[in-house]
Design a protein around this motif. Structure first.
Motif, PDB file in Angstrom:
ATOM      1  N   LYS A 136       0.884  -0.983  -0.052  1.00  0.00           N
ATOM      2  CA  LYS A 136       0.194  -0.037  -0.127  1.00  0.00           C
ATOM      3  C   LYS A 136       0.945   1.387  -0.033  1.00  0.00           C
ATOM      4  CE  LYS A 136      -3.976  -1.937   2.342  1.00  0.00           C
ATOM      5  NZ  LYS A 136      -4.720  -2.176   3.456  1.00  0.00           N
ATOM      6  N   VAL A 137       1.890   1.174   0.873  1.00  0.00           N
ATOM      7  CA  VAL A 137       2.792   2.398   0.865  1.00  0.00           C
ATOM      8  C   VAL A 137       3.449   2.549  -0.366  1.00  0.00           C
ATOM      9  CG1 VAL A 137       4.900   3.225   1.994  1.00  0.00           C
ATOM     10  CG2 VAL A 137       3.010   2.291   3.314  1.00  0.00           C
ATOM     11  N   SER A 138       4.126   1.483  -1.062  1.00  0.00           N
ATOM     12  CA  SER A 138       4.536   1.489  -2.451  1.00  0.00           C
ATOM     13  C   SER A 138       3.633   2.152  -3.504  1.00  0.00           C
ATOM     14  CB  SER A 138       5.172   0.265  -2.951  1.00  0.00           C
ATOM     15  OG  SER A 138       5.580   0.485  -4.183  1.00  0.00           O
ATOM     16  N   SER A 139       2.418   1.567  -3.415  1.00  0.00           N
ATOM     17  CA  SER A 139       1.373   2.115  -4.360  1.00  0.00           C
ATOM     18  C   SER A 139       1.149   3.582  -4.175  1.00  0.00           C
ATOM     19  CB  SER A 139      -0.068   1.354  -4.361  1.00  0.00           C
ATOM     20  OG  SER A 139       0.144  -0.123  -4.416  1.00  0.00           O
ATOM     21  N   ALA A 140       1.024   4.235  -3.157  1.00  0.00           N
ATOM     22  CA  ALA A 140       0.910   5.349  -2.713  1.00  0.00           C
ATOM     23  C   ALA A 140       1.844   6.289  -3.179  1.00  0.00           C
ATOM     24  CB  ALA A 140       0.381   5.725  -1.310  1.00  0.00           C
ATOM     25  N   SER A 141       3.154   5.720  -3.013  1.00  0.00           N
ATOM     26  CA  SER A 141       4.282   6.460  -3.471  1.00  0.00           C
ATOM     27  C   SER A 141       4.225   6.469  -4.808  1.00  0.00           C
ATOM     28  CB  SER A 141       5.609   5.728  -3.174  1.00  0.00           C
ATOM     29  OG  SER A 141       6.848   6.478  -3.482  1.00  0.00           O
ATOM     30  N   THR A 142       4.033   5.451  -5.697  1.00  0.00           N
ATOM     31  CA  THR A 142       3.916   5.503  -6.876  1.00  0.00           C
ATOM     32  C   THR A 142       2.768   6.698  -7.532  1.00  0.00           C
ATOM     33  OG1 THR A 142       4.469   3.369  -7.349  1.00  0.00           O
ATOM     34  CG2 THR A 142       3.357   4.267  -9.210  1.00  0.00           C
TER      35      THR A 142
END
Length: 56
Positions: free
Chosen positions: A43-49
């Motif tokens: 989720k953190v990675s998706s939000a960063s993207t």
């Protein structure tokens, strides 16, 4: 056991279609709706993207 199996397979890059077949579900949506949990780091990675895409 089924939930753990599906979650581990998904976390290790196995496609949802393959997981559906592994678990024996006749309907793809059953597998996707029940077993497709994202880990917090995903989720953190998706939000960063998304953040990077939205920055002009």
């Amino acid at each position: 056991m089924r939930h753990s199996c599906a979650s581990l397979l998904l976390a290790n890059g196995v496609s949802m279609k393959e997981i559906q077949e592994w678990l024996g579900h006749s309907n793809y949506s059953t597998t996707a709706n029940i077993y497709s949990h994202l880990k917090y780091s995903s989720k953190v990675s998706s939000a960063s993207t998304m953040s990077n895409v939205l920055v002009f």
